[in-house]
Design a protein around this motif. Structure first.
Motif, PDB file in Angstrom:
ATOM      1  N   GLN A 160      41.107  59.628  53.496  1.00 47.48           N
ATOM      2  CA  GLN A 160      41.957  60.693  53.794  1.00 47.48           C
ATOM      3  C   GLN A 160      42.350  61.467  52.743  1.00 47.48           C
ATOM      4  OE1 GLN A 160      45.362  59.804  56.560  1.00 47.48           O
ATOM      5  NE2 GLN A 160      44.259  57.908  57.029  1.00 47.48           N
ATOM      6  N   GLY A 161      41.311  62.035  51.902  1.00 47.64           N
ATOM      7  CA  GLY A 161      41.486  62.732  50.896  1.00 47.64           C
ATOM      8  C   GLY A 161      41.826  62.063  49.466  1.00 47.64           C
ATOM      9  N   VAL A 162      42.183  60.895  49.525  1.00 46.41           N
ATOM     10  CA  VAL A 162      42.546  60.144  48.233  1.00 46.41           C
ATOM     11  C   VAL A 162      41.230  59.298  47.769  1.00 46.41           C
ATOM     12  CG1 VAL A 162      43.955  58.455  47.122  1.00 46.41           C
ATOM     13  CG2 VAL A 162      44.743  60.316  48.906  1.00 46.41           C
ATOM     14  N   GLU A 163      40.705  59.637  46.599  1.00 46.20           N
ATOM     15  CA  GLU A 163      39.746  58.705  46.086  1.00 46.20           C
ATOM     16  C   GLU A 163      40.027  57.829  45.163  1.00 46.20           C
ATOM     17  OE1 GLU A 163      35.468  59.718  43.447  1.00 46.20           O
ATOM     18  OE2 GLU A 163      37.054  61.254  43.849  1.00 46.20           O
ATOM     19  N   VAL A 164      39.542  56.599  45.397  1.00 46.81           N
ATOM     20  CA  VAL A 164      39.934  55.329  44.454  1.00 46.81           C
ATOM     21  C   VAL A 164      38.546  54.773  43.802  1.00 46.81           C
ATOM     22  CG1 VAL A 164      41.027  53.358  44.435  1.00 46.81           C
ATOM     23  CG2 VAL A 164      41.793  54.943  46.030  1.00 46.81           C
ATOM     24  N   SER A 165      38.643  54.994  42.385  1.00 46.85           N
ATOM     25  CA  SER A 165      37.288  54.233  41.868  1.00 46.85           C
ATOM     26  C   SER A 165      37.695  53.093  40.988  1.00 46.85           C
ATOM     27  CB  SER A 165      36.906  55.540  40.814  1.00 46.85           C
ATOM     28  OG  SER A 165      36.282  56.579  41.592  1.00 46.85           O
ATOM     29  N   VAL A 166      37.044  52.404  40.633  1.00 50.68           N
ATOM     30  CA  VAL A 166      37.219  51.109  39.991  1.00 50.68           C
ATOM     31  C   VAL A 166      36.014  50.685  38.998  1.00 50.68           C
ATOM     32  CG1 VAL A 166      37.704  48.571  40.238  1.00 50.68           C
ATOM     33  CG2 VAL A 166      38.360  50.083  42.048  1.00 50.68           C
ATOM     34  N   GLU A 167      36.485  50.301  37.824  1.00 49.35           N
ATOM     35  CA  GLU A 167      35.603  49.730  36.726  1.00 49.35           C
ATOM     36  C   GLU A 167      36.134  48.536  36.355  1.00 49.35           C
ATOM     37  OE1 GLU A 167      34.304  53.003  33.794  1.00 49.35           O
ATOM     38  OE2 GLU A 167      35.933  53.776  34.416  1.00 49.35           O
ATOM     39  N   THR A 168      35.265  47.686  35.945  1.00 48.88           N
ATOM     40  CA  THR A 168      35.723  46.332  35.429  1.00 48.88           C
ATOM     41  C   THR A 168      35.155  46.097  34.250  1.00 48.88           C
ATOM     42  OG1 THR A 168      33.829  45.216  36.691  1.00 48.88           O
ATOM     43  CG2 THR A 168      35.936  45.409  37.949  1.00 48.88           C
ATOM     44  N   TYR A 169      35.975  44.877  33.465  1.00 44.67           N
ATOM     45  CA  TYR A 169      35.705  44.504  32.160  1.00 44.67           C
ATOM     46  C   TYR A 169      36.037  42.853  31.873  1.00 44.67           C
ATOM     47  CZ  TYR A 169      36.205  49.650  31.586  1.00 44.67           C
ATOM     48  OH  TYR A 169      36.176  50.864  31.916  1.00 44.67           O
ATOM     49  N   TYR A 170      35.021  42.407  31.602  1.00 42.67           N
ATOM     50  CA  TYR A 170      35.393  40.990  31.159  1.00 42.67           C
ATOM     51  C   TYR A 170      35.888  40.933  29.874  1.00 42.67           C
ATOM     52  CZ  TYR A 170      34.284  36.090  29.784  1.00 42.67           C
ATOM     53  OH  TYR A 170      34.426  34.725  29.554  1.00 42.67           O
ATOM     54  N   GLN A 171      36.752  39.973  29.902  1.00 39.49           N
ATOM     55  CA  GLN A 171      37.913  39.894  28.669  1.00 39.49           C
ATOM     56  C   GLN A 171      37.819  38.545  28.154  1.00 39.49           C
ATOM     57  OE1 GLN A 171      40.686  42.596  28.196  1.00 39.49           O
ATOM     58  NE2 GLN A 171      38.893  43.211  28.993  1.00 39.49           N
ATOM     59  N   PRO A 172      36.502  38.409  26.865  1.00 39.30           N
ATOM     60  CA  PRO A 172      36.388  37.216  26.646  1.00 39.30           C
ATOM     61  C   PRO A 172      37.454  36.396  25.686  1.00 39.30           C
ATOM     62  CG  PRO A 172      35.050  38.856  25.479  1.00 39.30           C
ATOM     63  CD  PRO A 172      35.655  39.683  26.664  1.00 39.30           C
ATOM     64  N   ASP A 173      38.126  37.407  24.871  1.00 41.04           N
ATOM     65  CA  ASP A 173      39.275  37.011  24.081  1.00 41.04           C
ATOM     66  C   ASP A 173      40.411  36.343  24.849  1.00 41.04           C
ATOM     67  OD1 ASP A 173      37.625  37.919  22.212  1.00 41.04           O
ATOM     68  OD2 ASP A 173      39.148  39.790  21.724  1.00 41.04           O
ATOM     69  N   TYR A 174      40.460  36.586  26.235  1.00 40.48           N
ATOM     70  CA  TYR A 174      41.512  35.970  27.059  1.00 40.48           C
ATOM     71  C   TYR A 174      40.937  34.976  28.026  1.00 40.48           C
ATOM     72  CZ  TYR A 174      44.205  39.582  25.193  1.00 40.48           C
ATOM     73  OH  TYR A 174      44.757  40.930  24.214  1.00 40.48           O
ATOM     74  N   SER A 175      39.678  34.510  27.788  1.00 41.08           N
ATOM     75  CA  SER A 175      39.262  33.641  28.807  1.00 41.08           C
ATOM     76  C   SER A 175      38.794  32.160  27.896  1.00 41.08           C
ATOM     77  CB  SER A 175      37.855  34.278  29.206  1.00 41.08           C
ATOM     78  OG  SER A 175      38.046  35.616  29.915  1.00 41.08           O
ATOM     79  N   ASN A 176      38.604  31.168  28.765  1.00 38.32           N
ATOM     80  CA  ASN A 176      38.487  30.057  28.068  1.00 38.32           C
ATOM     81  C   ASN A 176      37.417  29.303  29.140  1.00 38.32           C
ATOM     82  OD1 ASN A 176      38.061  27.403  27.053  1.00 38.32           O
ATOM     83  ND2 ASN A 176      40.270  27.079  26.857  1.00 38.32           N
ATOM     84  N   PRO A 177      36.045  29.759  29.005  1.00 37.63           N
ATOM     85  CA  PRO A 177      35.182  29.147  30.067  1.00 37.63           C
ATOM     86  C   PRO A 177      34.994  27.446  30.012  1.00 37.63           C
ATOM     87  CG  PRO A 177      34.143  30.809  28.790  1.00 37.63           C
ATOM     88  CD  PRO A 177      35.560  30.545  28.059  1.00 37.63           C
ATOM     89  N   MET A 178      35.118  26.895  28.859  1.00 33.93           N
ATOM     90  CA  MET A 178      35.376  25.428  28.957  1.00 33.93           C
ATOM     91  C   MET A 178      36.251  24.868  29.974  1.00 33.93           C
ATOM     92  SD  MET A 178      32.613  24.665  27.320  1.00 33.93           S
ATOM     93  CE  MET A 178      32.537  23.401  26.737  1.00 33.93           C
ATOM     94  N   SER A 179      37.433  25.660  30.148  1.00 35.85           N
ATOM     95  CA  SER A 179      38.724  25.265  30.902  1.00 35.85           C
ATOM     96  C   SER A 179      38.661  25.748  32.255  1.00 35.85           C
ATOM     97  CB  SER A 179      40.070  25.509  30.232  1.00 35.85           C
ATOM     98  OG  SER A 179      40.088  24.781  29.026  1.00 35.85           O
ATOM     99  N   GLY A 180      37.454  26.669  32.483  1.00 36.80           N
ATOM    100  CA  GLY A 180      37.296  27.332  33.879  1.00 36.80           C
ATOM    101  C   GLY A 180      38.398  28.654  34.051  1.00 36.80           C
ATOM    102  N   GLU A 181      38.647  29.274  32.688  1.00 32.71           N
ATOM    103  CA  GLU A 181      39.600  30.421  32.878  1.00 32.71           C
ATOM    104  C   GLU A 181      38.828  31.654  32.450  1.00 32.71           C
ATOM    105  OE1 GLU A 181      42.815  29.326  30.306  1.00 32.71           O
ATOM    106  OE2 GLU A 181      43.181  27.527  31.217  1.00 32.71           O
ATOM    107  N   PHE A 182      38.674  32.512  33.506  1.00 31.76           N
ATOM    108  CA  PHE A 182      37.921  33.715  33.260  1.00 31.76           C
ATOM    109  C   PHE A 182      38.852  35.023  33.489  1.00 31.76           C
ATOM    110  CE2 PHE A 182      35.023  30.532  34.299  1.00 31.76           C
ATOM    111  CZ  PHE A 182      34.143  30.317  33.446  1.00 31.76           C
ATOM    112  N   MET A 183      39.029  35.584  32.528  1.00 30.63           N
ATOM    113  CA  MET A 183      39.898  37.053  32.663  1.00 30.63           C
ATOM    114  C   MET A 183      39.283  38.354  32.640  1.00 30.63           C
ATOM    115  SD  MET A 183      43.089  37.419  33.059  1.00 30.63           S
ATOM    116  CE  MET A 183      44.033  38.931  33.159  1.00 30.63           C
ATOM    117  N   PHE A 184      39.614  38.960  33.600  1.00 32.65           N
ATOM    118  CA  PHE A 184      38.951  40.457  33.728  1.00 32.65           C
ATOM    119  C   PHE A 184      39.853  41.404  33.987  1.00 32.65           C
ATOM    120  CE2 PHE A 184      36.051  37.371  35.723  1.00 32.65           C
ATOM    121  CZ  PHE A 184      34.704  37.794  35.032  1.00 32.65           C
ATOM    122  N   ALA A 185      39.611  42.666  33.234  1.00 32.59           N
ATOM    123  CA  ALA A 185      40.420  43.747  33.398  1.00 32.59           C
ATOM    124  C   ALA A 185      39.734  44.512  34.332  1.00 32.59           C
ATOM    125  CB  ALA A 185      40.686  44.483  31.858  1.00 32.59           C
ATOM    126  N   TYR A 186      40.571  45.706  34.891  1.00 30.85           N
ATOM    127  CA  TYR A 186      39.968  46.618  35.836  1.00 30.85           C
ATOM    128  C   TYR A 186      40.924  48.015  35.511  1.00 30.85           C
ATOM    129  CZ  TYR A 186      43.570  44.848  39.026  1.00 30.85           C
ATOM    130  OH  TYR A 186      44.696  44.400  39.839  1.00 30.85           O
TER     131      TYR A 186
END
Length: 128
Positions: free
Chosen positions: A7-33
């Protein structure tokens, strides 16, 4: 980048993995968008609410909804663009989000929904 227009409103998304805020050994993965909203209408629109569907590749599913985005309910004039950055944590290396915004045509006071395109969050080492 994912993008869709409703309806005339465009939404675009870009994602970024955040390794400094993630802890893969503990199953914690942080993403920014980063969300970019463009009003291609000849009337102003106001973003009232958001509704997210979050799917984690470990089988978890979450829904998040609330007023506005990052604490504001932006009004976009015709031709105006609004951007914001937020984040999502996952318990696995991959996931997906999609959703919708509840918008208002400021002139007519009518509400309508705008789709947020589905986008993936994948840690870079999974691409190899």
């Amino acid at each position: 980048m994912s993008s869709t227009t409703t309806q005339g409103v465009e939404v675009s998304v870009e994602t970024y993995y955040q390794p400094d805020y993630s802890n893969p050994m503990s199953g914690e993965f942080m993403f920014a968008y980063r969300i970019t909203i463009d009003n291609h209408n000849n009337f102003s629109v106001k973003l009232h609410r958001r509704h997210w569907y979050i799917f984690d590749s470990n089988g978890e599913y979450r829904e998040v909804e609330g007023e506005g985005v990052v604490g504001v309910q932006p009004v976009l004039q015709p031709g105006e663009r609004y951007q914001y950055v937020s984040g999502c944590n996952l318990r696995s290396e991959m996931g997906r989000m999609s959703g919708s915004y509840q918008m208002e045509n400021v002139d007519t006071k009518r509400f309508f929904d705008v789709d947020i395109p589905a986008f993936e969050m994948i840690v870079p080492f999974k691409y190899n």
